[in-house]
Design a protein around this motif. Structure first.
Motif, PDB file in Angstrom:
ATOM      1  N   GLN A  30       2.516  13.082 -15.308  1.00 32.18           N
ATOM      2  CA  GLN A  30       3.112  11.973 -14.965  1.00 32.18           C
ATOM      3  C   GLN A  30       4.086  11.485 -16.126  1.00 32.18           C
ATOM      4  O   GLN A  30       5.506  11.467 -16.356  1.00 32.18           O
TER       5      GLN A  30
ATOM      6  N   LEU B  19       7.052  14.064 -17.205  1.00 37.25           N
ATOM      7  CA  LEU B  19       7.877  13.847 -16.584  1.00 37.25           C
ATOM      8  C   LEU B  19       9.129  12.898 -16.645  1.00 37.25           C
ATOM      9  O   LEU B  19      10.209  12.764 -16.565  1.00 37.25           O
ATOM     10  N   MET B  20       8.293  11.614 -16.691  1.00 34.27           N
ATOM     11  CA  MET B  20       9.098  10.415 -17.061  1.00 34.27           C
ATOM     12  C   MET B  20       9.717  10.285 -18.123  1.00 34.27           C
ATOM     13  O   MET B  20      10.750   9.660 -18.336  1.00 34.27           O
TER      14      MET B  20
ATOM     15  N   SER C 244      12.666  12.204 -17.865  1.00 30.42           N
ATOM     16  CA  SER C 244      13.810  11.281 -16.896  1.00 30.42           C
ATOM     17  C   SER C 244      14.422  10.189 -18.055  1.00 30.42           C
ATOM     18  O   SER C 244      15.632   9.622 -17.448  1.00 30.42           O
TER      19      SER C 244
ATOM     20  N   ILE D 245      10.096   9.354  -9.617  1.00 30.35           N
ATOM     21  CA  ILE D 245       9.766   9.223 -11.157  1.00 30.35           C
ATOM     22  C   ILE D 245      10.504   7.820 -11.538  1.00 30.35           C
ATOM     23  O   ILE D 245       9.670   6.978 -12.305  1.00 30.35           O
ATOM     24  N   TYR D 246      11.760   7.520 -11.113  1.00 27.73           N
ATOM     25  CA  TYR D 246      12.169   6.093 -11.795  1.00 27.73           C
ATOM     26  C   TYR D 246      11.938   5.034 -10.896  1.00 27.73           C
ATOM     27  O   TYR D 246      11.923   3.974 -11.437  1.00 27.73           O
TER      28      TYR D 246
END
Length: 462
Positions: free
Chosen positions: A250, A253-254, A257, A291-292
């Motif tokens: 998590q 990936l974030m 982003s 994600i967002y």
């Protein structure tokens, strides 16, 4: 067939497959299903901003005290929504994935939910300042069954009580775990069901009872599978599966982003899909919401816990796109409508603009997208593709510089431009002004192309 036609056909074919891929659709629909609780929780936090935080910062403590009953009620609403949203997502994902595979969706949702609960740590870690505990207290806690672990200047008190659930794992931080565990549990359930490894009752039995018994063996296998994996991971690593997924899946990936390049690329791709007639937000929903959307809910949780905008962990969230790069809808077409009113000499464009204005104010722009049309229209392809990325860049830089706070509240997407950003940032006036400034920038970008379209001769109908 020309190169352009061949490219368009292939792009739409590939995009269509991505947009209809059942696993991605299940993820998208699961986040969409959670929207009512996300909105309810965000409204509760927003109301407390106006009832408690803003008045307190201005010295109006009496008003905040008078509003305390409403503040408490909003706290209850938040606790029952965003604070435990991973639990809701675990159910909705299991439901939608099971439905995609044509097996009992209700059982799939319940099994996914139970599996997620089964993998959560069943103890509480409480960090306390070591200076606040004397030797007698520590000894008493140890005798009471609490393991005291010294860590620098802190004492970690880990209860041995069975069955505790930490909200940290049930909220936004637990969404990726709910997704991964949901995949494991639901696919196990689907596998056993498809293989007919189940209890079968006569047709005379009521359907509800038949479905319940049919899910017993697949459901039991799925929950045991999830629990076994969680146990092995904890035994081998000493960390719960939730912490490992958060740390190694998590958070990376974030983190990726949050770069301005990622924001620009995703904003551009939304426009590119729309140009070919595909709903860009729906196609990219697993990324935007997965994600967002998580970043948005984590920002909400951090603000609710700290009431401090400076501690918000994520610069760009799901609501940031709508607040600063989608005014009037995809392409910031409200800027196009204004440009048509002021600069267009084409009656058909003016007519479309008049019809599209009421809906455009509320970010609904299908009338102008398909009415102009903008889809597959080379006249407007450049402003259509570049306007949202430019607006997103401006807002991203303003947020990174601290000029405006990050978006941390979910707001209905039909909220008009300016007001959306104001509410999504907890009543920050500068955020609303940045949104309106971006609307002005969009007008400047659209204007030359509207003027250029005046020179295009429309073929007369015979």
């Amino acid at each position: 067939m020309s190169f352009k036609e061949n490219f368009t056909e292939k792009f739409m074919e590939v995009s269509g497959r991505i947009g209809s891929e059942k696993h991605l659709v299940a993820i998208r629909d699961s986040f969409i299903a959670a929207m009512p609780i996300t909105m309810a929780g965000s409204i509760a936090v927003l109301l407390n901003v106006f009832f408690r935080d803003i008045p307190t910062s201005m010295g109006w403590t009496g008003f905040a005290e008078a509003m305390q009953p409403l503040i408490d009620i909003n706290g209850y609403v938040y606790f029952g929504t965003i604070a435990i949203m991973a639990l809701f997502f675990a159910f909705t994902f299991g439901y939608n994935l099971s439905n995609a595979y044509k097996v009992n969706p209700l059982a799939g949702g319940i099994i996914s939910f139970a599996s997620f609960i089964a993998t959560m740590p069943q103890s509480l870690n409480i960090l306390t300042d070591i200076t606040a505990l004397d030797a007698t207290t520590i000894e008493a806690l140890s005798k009471a069954g609490l393991a005291v672990v010294r860590d620098g200047e802190m004492v970690s008190l880990e209860t041995s009580q069975w069955g505790a659930i930490q909200l940290a794992y049930a909220g936004a931080t637990g969404l990726f775990t709910a997704l991964i565990v949901g995949f494991i549990a639901t696919f196990t359930y689907i596998y056993f069901t498809k293989k007919n490894i189940m209890i079968k009752l006569p047709d005379t039995v009521p359907p509800a009872v038949n479905k319940a018994f049919a899910a017993i063996i697949p459901g039991t296998a799925a929950i045991y599978m999830s629990s076994l994996i969680a146990y092995l991971i904890f035994t081998l690593s000493g960390q719960p599966i939730n912490d490992l997924i958060s740390k190694y899946v998590q958070q990376p990936l974030m983190g990726l982003s949050q770069g301005v390049g990622s924001v620009i690329l995703l904003t551009f791709l939304v426009q590119l899909f729309w140009f070919f007639g595909l709903h860009g937000h729906n196609v990219l929903a697993p990324v935007m919401d997965g994600i967002y959307g998580v970043a948005l809910n984590e920002n909400t949780a951090v603000y609710e816990a700290t009431r401090n905008i400076a501690k918000l962990p994520w610069t760009w969230t799901r609501g940031s796109f709508d607040a600063y790069a989608q005014m009037g809808g995809s392409g910031v077409t409200l800027g196009l409508i204004i440009a048509i009113y002021l600069l267009s000499k084409r009656e058909e464009h003016k007519t479309i603009a008049k019809l599209a204005t009421p809906m455009g104010i509320f970010n609904i722009n299908e009338p102008i997208i398909f009415g102009m049309p903008i889809v597959l229209n080379p006249t407007f392809v450049i402003p259509w593709l570049i306007t949202p990325p430019i607006c997103a860049t401006i807002a991203y830089l303003a947020t990174s510089a601290g000029l405006i706070p990050p978006v941390f509240l979910a707001v209905p997407w039909i909220t008009p431009p300016g007001l959306y950003a104001y509410l999504a940032t907890g009543g920050n006036l500068m955020a609303g002004l940045v949104s309106l400034f971006n609307l002005f920038i969009s007008f400047l970008i659209w204007a030359p192309f509207v003027i250029s379209a005046n020179k295009i001769k429309v073929p007369e109908m015979k």
